[in-house]
Design a protein around this motif. Structure first.
Motif, PDB file in Angstrom:
ATOM      1  N   THR A 222       0.833  -1.199   0.000  1.00 32.24           N
ATOM      2  CA  THR A 222       0.000   0.000   0.000  1.00 32.24           C
ATOM      3  C   THR A 222       0.868   1.250   0.000  1.00 32.24           C
ATOM      4  N   ARG A 223       0.384   2.294  -0.654  1.00 32.26           N
ATOM      5  CA  ARG A 223       1.123   3.561  -0.672  1.00 32.26           C
ATOM      6  C   ARG A 223       1.437   4.022   0.746  1.00 32.26           C
ATOM      7  N   PRO A 224       2.704   4.284   1.052  1.00 32.87           N
ATOM      8  CA  PRO A 224       3.092   4.666   2.417  1.00 32.87           C
ATOM      9  C   PRO A 224       2.369   5.894   2.947  1.00 32.87           C
ATOM     10  N   ASP A 225       2.093   6.881   2.085  1.00 31.04           N
ATOM     11  CA  ASP A 225       1.433   8.088   2.568  1.00 31.04           C
ATOM     12  C   ASP A 225       0.009   7.787   3.019  1.00 31.04           C
ATOM     13  N   LEU A 226      -0.640   6.805   2.380  1.00 35.34           N
ATOM     14  CA  LEU A 226      -1.978   6.422   2.821  1.00 35.34           C
ATOM     15  C   LEU A 226      -1.921   5.712   4.166  1.00 35.34           C
ATOM     16  N   VAL A 227      -0.938   4.834   4.326  1.00 29.01           N
ATOM     17  CA  VAL A 227      -0.792   4.125   5.604  1.00 29.01           C
ATOM     18  C   VAL A 227      -0.624   5.128   6.743  1.00 29.01           C
ATOM     19  N   ALA A 228       0.167   6.160   6.498  1.00 29.19           N
ATOM     20  CA  ALA A 228       0.392   7.173   7.532  1.00 29.19           C
ATOM     21  C   ALA A 228      -0.908   7.868   7.915  1.00 29.19           C
ATOM     22  N   THR A 229      -1.773   8.147   6.925  1.00 30.23           N
ATOM     23  CA  THR A 229      -3.031   8.825   7.248  1.00 30.23           C
ATOM     24  C   THR A 229      -3.971   7.914   8.025  1.00 30.23           C
ATOM     25  N   TRP A 230      -3.804   6.598   7.884  1.00 30.97           N
ATOM     26  CA  TRP A 230      -4.654   5.654   8.614  1.00 30.97           C
ATOM     27  C   TRP A 230      -4.179   5.441  10.053  1.00 30.97           C
ATOM     28  N   CYS A 231      -2.930   5.803  10.321  1.00 28.94           N
ATOM     29  CA  CYS A 231      -2.333   5.483  11.625  1.00 28.94           C
ATOM     30  C   CYS A 231      -1.984   6.713  12.462  1.00 28.94           C
ATOM     31  N   ASP A 232      -1.433   7.729  11.824  1.00 27.60           N
ATOM     32  CA  ASP A 232      -0.998   8.908  12.573  1.00 27.60           C
ATOM     33  C   ASP A 232      -2.190   9.575  13.257  1.00 27.60           C
ATOM     34  N   GLY A 233      -1.963  10.022  14.465  1.00 26.15           N
ATOM     35  CA  GLY A 233      -3.003  10.747  15.177  1.00 26.15           C
ATOM     36  C   GLY A 233      -4.066   9.869  15.813  1.00 26.15           C
ATOM     37  N   ASN A 234      -3.837   8.551  15.840  1.00 25.73           N
ATOM     38  CA  ASN A 234      -4.795   7.648  16.488  1.00 25.73           C
ATOM     39  C   ASN A 234      -4.148   7.062  17.750  1.00 25.73           C
ATOM     40  N   PRO A 235      -4.432   7.626  18.921  1.00 25.88           N
ATOM     41  CA  PRO A 235      -3.778   7.152  20.146  1.00 25.88           C
ATOM     42  C   PRO A 235      -4.068   5.702  20.458  1.00 25.88           C
ATOM     43  N   ALA A 236      -5.171   5.162  19.954  1.00 27.04           N
ATOM     44  CA  ALA A 236      -5.503   3.763  20.224  1.00 27.04           C
ATOM     45  C   ALA A 236      -4.498   2.813  19.598  1.00 27.04           C
ATOM     46  N   LEU A 237      -3.772   3.266  18.574  1.00 29.43           N
ATOM     47  CA  LEU A 237      -2.787   2.399  17.932  1.00 29.43           C
ATOM     48  C   LEU A 237      -1.624   2.092  18.877  1.00 29.43           C
ATOM     49  N   ILE A 238      -1.346   2.986  19.802  1.00 31.04           N
ATOM     50  CA  ILE A 238      -0.241   2.762  20.740  1.00 31.04           C
ATOM     51  C   ILE A 238      -0.524   1.551  21.623  1.00 31.04           C
ATOM     52  N   SER A 239      -1.731   1.476  22.170  1.00 34.29           N
ATOM     53  CA  SER A 239      -2.057   0.328  23.022  1.00 34.29           C
ATOM     54  C   SER A 239      -2.135  -0.955  22.205  1.00 34.29           C
ATOM     55  N   ALA A 240      -2.569  -0.861  20.950  1.00 36.96           N
ATOM     56  CA  ALA A 240      -2.603  -2.044  20.091  1.00 36.96           C
ATOM     57  C   ALA A 240      -1.186  -2.552  19.840  1.00 36.96           C
ATOM     58  N   LEU A 241      -0.257  -1.634  19.563  1.00 34.21           N
ATOM     59  CA  LEU A 241       1.145  -2.021  19.380  1.00 34.21           C
ATOM     60  C   LEU A 241       1.718  -2.606  20.668  1.00 34.21           C
ATOM     61  N   ASP A 242       1.365  -2.008  21.805  1.00 33.09           N
ATOM     62  CA  ASP A 242       1.850  -2.526  23.082  1.00 33.09           C
ATOM     63  C   ASP A 242       1.417  -3.975  23.281  1.00 33.09           C
ATOM     64  N   ASP A 243       0.174  -4.284  22.950  1.00 34.90           N
ATOM     65  CA  ASP A 243      -0.322  -5.651  23.110  1.00 34.90           C
ATOM     66  C   ASP A 243       0.447  -6.619  22.217  1.00 34.90           C
ATOM     67  N   ALA A 244       0.654  -6.234  20.951  1.00 34.07           N
ATOM     68  CA  ALA A 244       1.358  -7.103  20.017  1.00 34.07           C
ATOM     69  C   ALA A 244       2.815  -7.295  20.446  1.00 34.07           C
ATOM     70  N   ILE A 245       3.447  -6.210  20.859  1.00 34.15           N
ATOM     71  CA  ILE A 245       4.844  -6.297  21.296  1.00 34.15           C
ATOM     72  C   ILE A 245       4.969  -7.181  22.524  1.00 34.15           C
ATOM     73  N   ALA A 246       4.031  -7.060  23.465  1.00 33.79           N
ATOM     74  CA  ALA A 246       4.065  -7.888  24.674  1.00 33.79           C
ATOM     75  C   ALA A 246       3.969  -9.370  24.328  1.00 33.79           C
ATOM     76  N   SER A 247       3.095  -9.726  23.375  1.00 28.12           N
ATOM     77  CA  SER A 247       2.974 -11.124  22.969  1.00 28.12           C
ATOM     78  C   SER A 247       4.269 -11.633  22.346  1.00 28.12           C
ATOM     79  N   LEU A 248       4.897 -10.800  21.518  1.00 32.95           N
ATOM     80  CA  LEU A 248       6.133 -11.204  20.854  1.00 32.95           C
ATOM     81  C   LEU A 248       7.291 -11.302  21.852  1.00 32.95           C
ATOM     82  N   VAL A 249       7.362 -10.356  22.775  1.00 35.27           N
ATOM     83  CA  VAL A 249       8.433 -10.393  23.774  1.00 35.27           C
ATOM     84  C   VAL A 249       8.297 -11.630  24.662  1.00 35.27           C
ATOM     85  N   THR A 250       7.079 -11.936  25.082  1.00 28.94           N
ATOM     86  CA  THR A 250       6.856 -13.127  25.901  1.00 28.94           C
ATOM     87  C   THR A 250       7.304 -14.378  25.155  1.00 28.94           C
ATOM     88  N   THR A 251       6.976 -14.476  23.889  1.00 27.47           N
ATOM     89  CA  THR A 251       7.367 -15.640  23.092  1.00 27.47           C
ATOM     90  C   THR A 251       8.876 -15.680  22.885  1.00 27.47           C
TER      91      THR A 251
END
Length: 325
Positions: A222-251
Motif C-alpha cells: 500500500t502507498r506509504p502516505d496512505l498508511v500514515a493517514t490511517w495510523c498517525d493521530g490515532n492514540p488507540a494504535l499505541i495500546s494495540a502495538l503494546d499488546d502485540a509487542i508484549a505477545s512477541l516479547v513473551t514468546t
C-alpha cells in the motif's frame, strides 16, 4: 421513510471515491465527481462518468456530498465547499479515522448535517481505474452516530449503503478509531515490519519466501502516505502495538529459555478460527440512536430500513444481524 438522495457529489476519485461513483451510477443514482488530480479526473471522464471542473461546481445542488480524499487534503476540500453546501444536504466521508474528520467538519462546515463513514473495503491498489462498482458488496461500513448526529440523515445514508450492498455499522467516531487501530493500523505496522525482517534475512530468505511471507506482508504494498493517514493521530494504535509487542516479547523470552511458541500459536489459531466461524442471528431494531450504537458495539450491522406497517407513515424499524454468543 428516510429521505432519498436525488443528486450526489463525490469529491476524490481514487480507489474508494471512484468505486463509489461507479457503484452509484450502476444503481441508477445521479452522481458527479471531482478530483484536483487531472489524471484521476481524466480517467473518470474518459470512462463515461460526469466530472465537474471544481469542487464548488460538483456540490452545487447536491443533497449528498461524499468526501473521498486523504485526511491530509480534507481541510482544503472542506474550505472549498464551505458556504456552497445546499440547505439540508448531508455530508459524509470515507476516511479511516473518524475523530479528526468529525472535528474538521464541525470546524469548517458548521451547521451542516455531517455523518462520518468508513467503508472497510479496498485493495493495495489505488486510482480511479482500480475502482470496482462491486467493491462494497457485503463490506462493513462504519457509520458514525454521535449524540448530535441528525438521525434522519444517518438513516438516509444507511438506506443508501444497504442499496449498494454494504453493511452499515452504527458506531461513534472514538469507538470506530479504537477498533480500526487493531484491525487496520496494527496489521499494516506488522506487515511493514515483516517486509523489513524478510529483507534483513538476506537473499536466500527472499528466494525461499512463499505463502506465509507473501500473505503476511501483502498490505505493505500500500502507498506509504496512505498508511500514515490511517495510523498517525490515532492514540488507540499505541495500546494495540503494546499488546502485540508484549505477545512477541513473551514468546521471545520463552524461546530463549528453550520453550515453545505453541501457546502463542494455539491462542492465535483459536482467535482466528473463532472469528471465522462466528454465527449471526437477525434482529429487529427501533430507530433509536442509543439502541443502534449498542448494536454496533455488539458486533452487529444493518441490513435494511423499513416501515413497520408499510403505509408510508408508520414507525421505522431497522433489520440487522448480530453475532450469537
Amino acid at each position: 421513510m428516510p429521505d432519498s438522495f436525488d443528486r450526489i457529489a463525490v469529491l476524490g476519485l481514487g480507489l474508494i471515491g471512484g468505486s463509489i461513483v461507479q457503484a452509484l451510477a450502476r444503481g441508477g443514482y445521479q452522481v458527479s465527481g471531482y478530483d484536483p488530480d487531472p489524471v484521476e479526473a481524466a480517467a473518470a471522464r474518459g470512462t463515461g462518468y460526469t466530472v465537474a471542473a471544481s469542487a464548488a461546481e460538483a456540490v452545487a445542488g447536491a443533497d449528498l456530498i461524499v468526501l473521498a480524499m486523504p485526511l491530509s487534503r480534507l481541510d482544503r476540500a472542506l474550505s472549498a465547499i464551505s458556504g456552497k453546501v445546499a440547505a439540508g444536504a448531508v455530508v459524509t466521508d470515507v476516511g479511516t479515522l473518524k475523530v479528526p474528520v468529525l472535528q474538521a467538519a464541525r470546524r469548517l462546515l458548521p451547521g451542516v448535517r455531517f455523518v462520518g463513514g468508513h467503508p472497510l473495503a479496498g485493495t493495495e491498489q489505488s486510482g480511479f481505474l482500480a475502482g470496482d462498482p462491486l467493491l462494497f458488496r457485503d463490506a462493513p461500513w462504519a457509520l458514525t452516530l454521535e449524540p448530535d448526529t441528525d438521525l434522519q440523515a444517518w438513516l438516509s445514508l444507511a438506506v443508501l449503503l444497504c442499496d449498494l450492498g454494504a453493511k452499515p455499522v452504527p458506531t461513534t467516531a472514538a469507538e470506530q478509531d479504537a477498533a480500526v487501530a487493531r484491525v487496520i493500523g496494527l496489521p499494516h505496522m506488522l506487515a511493514e515490519a515483516l517486509a523489513l525482517s524478510g529483507l534483513r534475512g538476506g537473499e536466500l530468505g527472499l528466494s525461499l519466501a512463499a505463502g506465509s511471507y507473501t500473505s503476511g506482508s501483502r498490505v505493505a504494498r500500500t502507498r506509504p502516505d496512505l498508511v500514515a493517514t490511517w495510523c498517525d493521530g490515532n492514540p488507540a494504535l499505541i495500546s494495540a502495538l503494546d499488546d502485540a509487542i508484549a505477545s512477541l516479547v513473551t514468546t521471545r523470552d520463552t524461546l530463549l529459555e528453550g520453550g515453545s511458541v505453541l501457546p502463542l500459536a494455539q491462542a492465535g489459531h483459536r482467535a482466528r478460527m473463532d472469528w471465522e466461524h462466528r454465527e449471526f442471528a437477525p434482529v429487529d431494531l427501533p430507530a433509536d440512536a442509543d439502541t443502534l450504537r449498542q448494536h454496533g458495539r455488539d458486533g452487529g450491522w444493518i441490513t435494511a430500513v423499513i416501515e413497520k406497517d408499510g403505509s408510508g407513515l408508520g414507525e421505522l424499524r431497522l433489520l440487522g444481524m448480530r453475532p450469537v454468543r
